[in-house]
Design an enzyme around this catalytic site. Structure first.
Site, PDB file in Angstrom:
ATOM      1  N   CYS A   6     -18.402   5.553 -24.275  1.00 38.82           N
ATOM      2  CA  CYS A   6     -19.754   6.100 -24.176  1.00 38.82           C
ATOM      3  C   CYS A   6     -20.183   6.221 -22.716  1.00 38.82           C
ATOM      4  O   CYS A   6     -21.144   5.592 -22.267  1.00 38.82           O
ATOM      5  CB  CYS A   6     -20.715   5.212 -24.959  1.00 38.82           C
ATOM      6  SG  CYS A   6     -22.292   6.003 -25.296  1.00 38.82           S
ATOM      7  N   GLU A   7     -19.440   7.004 -21.956  1.00 40.04           N
ATOM      8  CA  GLU A   7     -19.696   7.267 -20.537  1.00 40.04           C
ATOM      9  C   GLU A   7     -19.240   8.682 -20.215  1.00 40.04           C
ATOM     10  O   GLU A   7     -18.112   9.049 -20.553  1.00 40.04           O
ATOM     11  CB  GLU A   7     -18.907   6.289 -19.639  1.00 40.04           C
ATOM     12  CG  GLU A   7     -19.299   4.848 -19.756  1.00 40.04           C
ATOM     13  CD  GLU A   7     -20.600   4.514 -19.054  1.00 40.04           C
ATOM     14  OE1 GLU A   7     -21.048   5.327 -18.213  1.00 40.04           O
ATOM     15  OE2 GLU A   7     -21.170   3.450 -19.361  1.00 40.04           O
ATOM     16  N   GLU A  41       4.795  -6.097   0.839  1.00 42.49           N
ATOM     17  CA  GLU A  41       4.281  -6.427  -0.489  1.00 42.49           C
ATOM     18  C   GLU A  41       4.076  -5.173  -1.347  1.00 42.49           C
ATOM     19  O   GLU A  41       2.941  -4.797  -1.647  1.00 42.49           O
ATOM     20  CB  GLU A  41       2.963  -7.192  -0.366  1.00 42.49           C
ATOM     21  CG  GLU A  41       3.101  -8.535   0.349  1.00 42.49           C
ATOM     22  CD  GLU A  41       1.761  -9.163   0.675  1.00 42.49           C
ATOM     23  OE1 GLU A  41       0.723  -8.498   0.439  1.00 42.49           O
ATOM     24  OE2 GLU A  41       1.729 -10.291   1.171  1.00 42.49           O
ATOM     25  N   PRO A  42       5.146  -4.513  -1.765  1.00 42.26           N
ATOM     26  CA  PRO A  42       4.976  -3.354  -2.659  1.00 42.26           C
ATOM     27  C   PRO A  42       4.647  -3.803  -4.077  1.00 42.26           C
ATOM     28  O   PRO A  42       5.210  -4.767  -4.578  1.00 42.26           O
ATOM     29  CB  PRO A  42       6.350  -2.674  -2.604  1.00 42.26           C
ATOM     30  CG  PRO A  42       7.304  -3.812  -2.355  1.00 42.26           C
ATOM     31  CD  PRO A  42       6.560  -4.782  -1.471  1.00 42.26           C
ATOM     32  N   GLY A  43       3.745  -3.118  -4.706  1.00 39.95           N
ATOM     33  CA  GLY A  43       3.435  -3.376  -6.109  1.00 39.95           C
ATOM     34  C   GLY A  43       3.415  -2.066  -6.862  1.00 39.95           C
ATOM     35  O   GLY A  43       4.278  -1.770  -7.690  1.00 39.95           O
ATOM     36  N   GLY A  86       0.785  -1.226   0.000  1.00 35.95           N
ATOM     37  CA  GLY A  86       0.000   0.000   0.000  1.00 35.95           C
ATOM     38  C   GLY A  86       0.815   1.274   0.000  1.00 35.95           C
ATOM     39  O   GLY A  86       0.266   2.359   0.210  1.00 35.95           O
ATOM     40  N   TYR A 108      -2.240  -0.987 -12.054  1.00 34.41           N
ATOM     41  CA  TYR A 108      -3.692  -1.141 -12.228  1.00 34.41           C
ATOM     42  C   TYR A 108      -4.225  -0.496 -13.504  1.00 34.41           C
ATOM     43  O   TYR A 108      -5.433  -0.398 -13.680  1.00 34.41           O
ATOM     44  CB  TYR A 108      -4.458  -0.629 -11.002  1.00 34.41           C
ATOM     45  CG  TYR A 108      -3.941  -1.259  -9.744  1.00 34.41           C
ATOM     46  CD1 TYR A 108      -4.223  -2.585  -9.470  1.00 34.41           C
ATOM     47  CD2 TYR A 108      -3.110  -0.561  -8.870  1.00 34.41           C
ATOM     48  CE1 TYR A 108      -3.709  -3.204  -8.342  1.00 34.41           C
ATOM     49  CE2 TYR A 108      -2.595  -1.170  -7.739  1.00 34.41           C
ATOM     50  CZ  TYR A 108      -2.902  -2.491  -7.482  1.00 34.41           C
ATOM     51  OH  TYR A 108      -2.388  -3.108  -6.375  1.00 34.41           O
ATOM     52  N   ARG A 112      -9.052   3.821 -13.143  1.00 32.11           N
ATOM     53  CA  ARG A 112      -8.891   4.316 -11.776  1.00 32.11           C
ATOM     54  C   ARG A 112      -9.542   5.679 -11.540  1.00 32.11           C
ATOM     55  O   ARG A 112     -10.053   5.942 -10.456  1.00 32.11           O
ATOM     56  CB  ARG A 112      -7.408   4.383 -11.381  1.00 32.11           C
ATOM     57  CG  ARG A 112      -6.758   3.009 -11.261  1.00 32.11           C
ATOM     58  CD  ARG A 112      -5.361   3.097 -10.662  1.00 32.11           C
ATOM     59  NE  ARG A 112      -5.404   3.504  -9.267  1.00 32.11           N
ATOM     60  CZ  ARG A 112      -5.135   4.703  -8.820  1.00 32.11           C
ATOM     61  NH1 ARG A 112      -4.778   5.674  -9.666  1.00 32.11           N
ATOM     62  NH2 ARG A 112      -5.212   4.980  -7.537  1.00 32.11           N
TER      63      ARG A 112
END
Length: 461
Positions: A389-390, A314-316, A272, A419, A358
């Site tokens: 189309c949003e 746990e770094p990502g 995180g 992500y 995101r």
């Protein structure tokens, strides 16, 4: 929000943290891979001019700086010396990246059979793989145990029973960690805060479920309880959350030793760690984070009179996020009148929420820059939007771009390594973009662009 009146008379509103730049062509180094630079306004990454790079693969495209990725992996490995560092594959994983992770001496965290398949294909040592997930199927667990995955992080009482049965059937003893929720409210978006009580992950410490889970694991012949796992959320900059969580998790660790007679050898603090998406973000260096987390855990262990367990993280996002950017081509530019006489320039690009969800999902902030040329035009406050189309299909909510931004220009968005591709979709039947790795003036496609044939392969009509 604050109002801006440019020298050219443009009026608009922007977040209080966003300031009109003195030079709209300049990069903010903290947001980009270390190799990123501008040459006469043209963005270069890994020694390559971005316009030349995307000419071969088209846009949108993810551009990943291999040296930057590896340097960030080493920074966590060396900064957290004595820890096990697990790269969180959910942030972004492909065969090449899994190999880089292993080559830099990191372990790998997966949370699906697909991610495990990629890890094994890359030749990652299964003993250095951790397996997460709140609803692992019997098939997934059997495959993980059979492959020799080093640790499986259990997340429910059903899973403990399921995993124990599989381990006994296969005649092995499976390493296990118990994921606990410490009741900590991380200062982040609701959907990426994971240690408060009202969510799907883990066993609650306060309810007694975490202690009961540890007790049940210890009672199973086929399972070996190595420790507790606590993850408080994502995109976190303040270590106070870890301090509260560590106090509660280590108290449980001590209780297990006292009441169940098992001194757990390990403790996983999760990940995180935040990155800089815009100038409002100020992440700490891995070595500084290590010093703070080690001090927190050591202090709690001294207070409890227990030995410090072997620690892991746990770094990502913090490794892959800043190492990648996404390059788009501008298709249309439109000025829209807002209330109170304000106006906003909408810059539409050839990607959007299908390659970066995101902003729509988490209300995330991003930055961007004109990547294909320099401009002497007055900056305008722009919103970069996608082609889907949003109305919520927004890539960058607020950013200053040159007032002459036009169709055909390239716009690059930094910090998209985490992500972006991993949560990409085929919404509106879009084709997911390629990932192009760059290093020393050379490029190679490590994930190719999808084709129409890919899109139709599962359509049996």
């Amino acid at each position: 929000m604050s109002a801006h009146v440019s020298p050219g008379g443009f009026t608009g509103t922007s977040p209080v943290w966003l300031r009109e730049p003195a030079d709209v062509n300049a990069l903010v180094p903290a947001l980009w891979p270390a190799s990123a630079r501008k040459d006469d306004g043209v963005l270069h990454i890994g020694g390559l001019a971005v316009p030349d790079l995307v000419a071969d693969v088209n846009t949108p495209a993810y551009v990943l700086d291999e040296d930057d990725f590896r340097a960030r992996a080493r920074a966590f490995r060396d900064g957290f010396a004595g820890y096990d560092v697990y790269y969180a594959g959910k942030a972004f994983l492909c065969t090449t990246v899994a190999r880089w992770v292993a080559e830099e001496g990191l372990c790998l965290d997966v949370c699906s059979d697909g991610e495990l398949t990629v890890a094994l294909r890359a030749g990652v040592d299964p003993a250095r793989i951790g397996y997460h997930g709140n609803n692992k199927t019997a098939m997934e667990l059997r495959r993980a145990v059979d492959a020799g995955v080093g640790r499986i992080i259990v997340d429910s009482f059903h899973e403990i029973e399921r995993l124990a049965d599989i381990a006994r059937q296969l005649g092995v003893t499976q390493g296990v960690m118990v994921r606990v929720t410490a009741g900590v409210e991380a200062h982040t978006h609701e959907f990426i805060a994971t240690a408060h009580e009202d969510q799907k992950f883990g066993f609650s410490i306060s309810s007694g479920d975490a202690f009961e889970a540890a007790s049940r694991v210890l009672a199973e012949d086929g399972l070996e309880l190595s420790g507790l796992h606590s993850h408080i959320g994502s995109q976190i900059f303040d270590t106070s959350g870890w301090e509260v969580a560590a106090r509660r998790v280590l108290a449980l660790h001590a209780r297990i030793a006292t009441e169940l007679g098992r001194v757990l050898p390990e403790l996983d603090l999760g990940g995180g760690f935040g990155i800089a998406y815009t100038t409002q973000d100020d992440p700490a260096a891995p070595a500084a984070l290590a010093e703070q987390l080690t001090r927190i855990v050591t202090g709690e262990c001294v207070a409890l009179g227990i030995d410090v367990p072997h620690l892991s993280i746990e770094p990502g996002r913090a490794i892959v996020g800043p190492a990648m950017c996404t390059v788009y081509t501008v298709g249309t530019v439109k000025e829209v009148a807002l209330d109170g006489g304000a106006r906003r320039t909408y810059v539409s690009v050839d990607g959007g929420m299908s390659d970066n969800i995101r902003t729509a999902l988490y209300d995330a902030d991003y930055s961007c820059t004109l990547a294909s040329r320099s401009s002497a035009a007055t900056p305008v406050l722009a919103r970069v939007v996608g082609k889907h189309c949003e109305s919520g299909d927004i890539v960058v909510k607020d950013e200053f771009l040159p007032g002459d931004v036009a169709p055909g220009d390239l716009v690059a968005v930094p910090g998209t390594g985490a992500y972006g591709r991993s949560m990409a979709s085929n919404y509106n039947h879009a084709l997911r973009p390629p990932v192009v790795a760059v290093k020393d003036g050379q490029s190679r496609v490590i994930v190719r662009r999808e084709t129409v044939d890919d899109l139709l392969a599962t359509d049996l009509g």
